[in-house]
Scaffold this motif. Structure first.
Motif, PDB file in Angstrom:
ATOM      1  N   GLY A  78      17.103  23.099  10.735  1.00  0.00           N
ATOM      2  CA  GLY A  78      17.050  24.455  10.185  1.00  0.00           C
ATOM      3  C   GLY A  78      16.092  25.254  11.048  1.00  0.00           C
ATOM      4  N   GLY A  79      15.031  24.569  11.472  1.00  0.00           N
ATOM      5  CA  GLY A  79      14.154  25.091  12.522  1.00  0.00           C
ATOM      6  C   GLY A  79      14.735  24.605  13.835  1.00  0.00           C
ATOM      7  N   LEU A 125       3.932  23.381  18.332  1.00  0.00           N
ATOM      8  CA  LEU A 125       3.334  24.589  18.927  1.00  0.00           C
ATOM      9  C   LEU A 125       4.177  25.797  18.567  1.00  0.00           C
ATOM     10  CD1 LEU A 125       2.271  23.341  22.472  1.00  0.00           C
ATOM     11  CD2 LEU A 125       0.750  24.047  20.612  1.00  0.00           C
ATOM     12  N   ASP A 126       5.489  25.594  18.543  1.00  0.00           N
ATOM     13  CA  ASP A 126       6.377  26.674  18.093  1.00  0.00           C
ATOM     14  C   ASP A 126       6.089  27.001  16.631  1.00  0.00           C
ATOM     15  OD1 ASP A 126       9.156  28.221  18.155  1.00  0.00           O
ATOM     16  OD2 ASP A 126       9.088  26.965  16.360  1.00  0.00           O
ATOM     17  N   ASP A 146       3.649  16.779  12.107  1.00  0.00           N
ATOM     18  CA  ASP A 146       4.864  17.453  11.622  1.00  0.00           C
ATOM     19  C   ASP A 146       5.148  16.928  10.222  1.00  0.00           C
ATOM     20  OD1 ASP A 146       7.310  18.586  11.122  1.00  0.00           O
ATOM     21  OD2 ASP A 146       8.145  18.154  13.103  1.00  0.00           O
ATOM     22  N   THR A 147       4.909  17.772   9.219  1.00  0.00           N
ATOM     23  CA  THR A 147       5.017  17.299   7.832  1.00  0.00           C
ATOM     24  C   THR A 147       6.456  17.351   7.299  1.00  0.00           C
ATOM     25  OG1 THR A 147       4.441  19.502   7.001  1.00  0.00           O
ATOM     26  CG2 THR A 147       2.631  17.940   7.272  1.00  0.00           C
ATOM     27  N   HIS A 148       7.400  17.813   8.147  1.00  0.00           N
ATOM     28  CA  HIS A 148       8.788  17.874   7.651  1.00  0.00           C
ATOM     29  C   HIS A 148       9.779  18.018   8.802  1.00  0.00           C
ATOM     30  CE1 HIS A 148      11.884  18.641   4.603  1.00  0.00           C
ATOM     31  NE2 HIS A 148      12.371  19.559   5.420  1.00  0.00           N
ATOM     32  N   ILE A 149      10.531  16.957   9.057  1.00  0.00           N
ATOM     33  CA  ILE A 149      11.526  16.994  10.138  1.00  0.00           C
ATOM     34  C   ILE A 149      12.694  16.074   9.789  1.00  0.00           C
ATOM     35  CG2 ILE A 149       9.990  15.376  11.432  1.00  0.00           C
ATOM     36  CD1 ILE A 149      11.381  16.465  14.019  1.00  0.00           C
ATOM     37  N   HIS A 150      13.920  16.551  10.075  1.00  0.00           N
ATOM     38  CA  HIS A 150      15.123  15.744   9.808  1.00  0.00           C
ATOM     39  C   HIS A 150      15.567  15.122  11.131  1.00  0.00           C
ATOM     40  CE1 HIS A 150      15.957  17.519   5.745  1.00  0.00           C
ATOM     41  NE2 HIS A 150      15.235  18.502   6.261  1.00  0.00           N
ATOM     42  N   SER A 166      12.309  27.429  10.493  1.00  0.00           N
ATOM     43  CA  SER A 166      13.481  27.257   9.640  1.00  0.00           C
ATOM     44  C   SER A 166      13.629  28.431   8.672  1.00  0.00           C
ATOM     45  CB  SER A 166      13.325  25.945   8.870  1.00  0.00           C
ATOM     46  OG  SER A 166      14.291  25.828   7.883  1.00  0.00           O
ATOM     47  N   ASN A 167      12.518  28.833   8.069  1.00  0.00           N
ATOM     48  CA  ASN A 167      12.591  29.914   7.078  1.00  0.00           C
ATOM     49  C   ASN A 167      13.084  31.219   7.696  1.00  0.00           C
ATOM     50  OD1 ASN A 167      11.649  28.128   5.163  1.00  0.00           O
ATOM     51  ND2 ASN A 167       9.526  28.775   5.329  1.00  0.00           N
TER      52      ASN A 167
END
Ligand code: GUN
Ligand code: FE
Length: 454
Positions: free
Chosen positions: A333-334, A340-341, A80-84, A304-305
């Motif tokens: 945002g996602g 997998l999602d 996961d290259t981007h998660i808050h 997210s997008n």
């Protein structure tokens, strides 16, 4: 040669291994043997017919081999290259506003609560457990502006054995929610404290990452200083770019002297070969060229997008420009913490661009599988350590059981004859979930099911 001094292998598996290489988006290796050393590295991956030779070389007995069932397979861990991490608190809710309003109404007030390390401990423990259970062996986390609770996130990821980058967020501007920001000096000083504390702790697989939130929340002085900190310690950098049209417009207005959004980061020392920028939906061809020249990468966050109605990333164009690309959940945002999602939503975005004739060709599910594993490892500069089952890399892997109890996948007779078919692998990618992820390994160590000590 069977060196008696050699430490015994940690694991020897026989069965099907599914992974990506740069020449083949999905390679299915049936009836293979894979050995993992004591230090967690893959030492061989060969056809099972080579067993005798391997047993001599690596000194193991047939009874030490763990044989997978015919329907099971190993795949590389998801990246996961981007998660808050703090936003996991409201994941699955509050995606009814566009980005800038969403940040003000839901995100900043939530992140403000992470001043409390007790609150942070609960949310961070849950996000690390949830993502690991869903197969995220490597996560690139944004924390909050608060150093102590960000350090706690690093401690928790290390305790659970997840590979991670952890970033203390930097923001010295916030006009819409001014309670949540730092002074420029604080932001720099606290980042130095955060970085030196994590480096001192010397975690084997958890590293600090310099994290200016985005151009709208950072002054030029702050961006430049953060770039210098990254350079001094040879650190990774993460931020957001060109996610939403209003944001792009606001950046233009705030920084009118720059050529474009990419130029703001580039001129302020933030675009390096260790930088990962989330989104990039509205980057021009010229900006993508700068990304390639700098060696910077993009995190594609399709959930997210779509959820925040931000835009569509044209992943095919990004790849044509030879820009490194990985997948991100961008929780919250996602709304889903599962890669997998992200795979499924990436396919939806790619198909949408195809339907609208924006692209002549879409991504295949095999190519998206590569983005979720090898692509992500490259985007984070970890492709020499992880991303596939090449000999010499660390064993970050998921044991997939498409027939797990209560599995969301139905398999029919044709799916079950012989070793795992391509169709069954696709069924897992499109329909599977954590019930099918029976075991998760990071650096050769079993981290799911969770050990009783965490
Ligand atoms: N841009 C600046 N901050 C954020 C954030 O927290 N989430 C997303 N999706 N975009 C951002
Ligand atoms: Fe984000």
């Amino acid at each position: 040669m069977c060196a008696a001094r050699m430490p015994p292998l940690a694991h020897i598996f026989r069965g099907t291994f599914v992974h990506s290489t740069w020449t083949c988006p999905m390679e299915v290796l049936r009836d293979h043997l894979l050995g993992v050393s004591d230090s967690g590295k893959i030492v061989f991956l060969e056809e099972a017919s080579q067993q005798e030779k391997l047993a001599k070389e690596w000194c193991f007995k047939p009874c030490e081999i763990r044989e997978l069932s015919h329907h099971e397979f190993f795949m590389p861990g998801l990246v996961d290259t981007h998660i808050h991490a703090p936003q996991y608190y409201f994941a699955g809710s509050h995606v009814d506003l566009p980005l800038l309003e969403w940040l003000t109404k839901y995100t900043y007030p939530t992140e403000l609560r992470f001043q409390s390390t007790d609150f942070a401990e609960e949310v961070y423990t849950r996000v690390v457990r949830r993502t690991l259970k869903n197969g995220t062996t490597t996560a690139c986390y944004f924390a909050t502006i608060y150093t102590d609770s960000s350090l706690l996130l690093a401690e928790i990821t290390d305790k659970f054995g997840q590979r991670a980058f952890v970033g203390k967020v930097n923001m010295d501007k916030n006009d819409t929610f001014p309670e949540y920001k730092e002074t420029t000096e604080e932001s720099i000083k606290e980042t130095e404290r955060f970085v030196s504390e994590i480096l001192q702790r010397n975690y084997p697989r958890v590293k600090p990452i310099v994290t200016p939130r985005f151009a709208l929340s950072c002054s030029e002085t702050l961006m430049r200083e953060l770039g210098n900190i990254a350079k001094t310690h040879d650190l990774h950098i993460q931020s957001h770019i060109s996610e939403n049209p209003d944001e792009v417009e606001a950046v233009k207005n705030l920084y009118p002297c720059y050529k474009n959004y990419t130029d703001v980061y580039d001129k302020n020392n933030l675009l390096t070969n260790k930088t990962v920028m989330a989104h990039g939906c509205y980057l021009s061809a010229e900006e993508l060229d700068i990304f390639r020249e700098r060696g910077a990468s993009i995190s594609f966050c399709p959930n997210s997008n779509i959820s925040l109605c931000s835009g569509f990333l044209n992943a095919v164009e990004v790849l044509k420009h030879d820009v490194k690309l990985g997948l991100g959940t961008d929780v919250a945002g996602g709304y889903s913490p599962s890669l997998l999602d992200a795979v499924r939503k990436a396919m939806v975005v790619s198909n949408t661009l195809l339907i609208n004739k924006i692209n002549a060709k879409g991504l295949t599910v095999e190519e998206v599988f590569r983005l979720a594993t090898l692509g992500g490892s490259q985007a984070l500069g970890l492709d020499r350590e992880i991303g596939n089952f090449e000999v010499g890399k660390e064993f970050d892997a998921l044991l997939i059981n498409p027939k797990a109890s209560d599995s969301p996948i139905d398999l029919f007779y044709g799916d079950l004859v012989g070793d795992v078919s391509e169709a069954v692998i696709q069924k897992f990618l499109y329909l599977g979930d954590d019930r099918n992820i029976e075991e998760v390994y990071v650096g050769g160590k079993l981290v799911v099911p969770f050990s009783s000590s965490v």
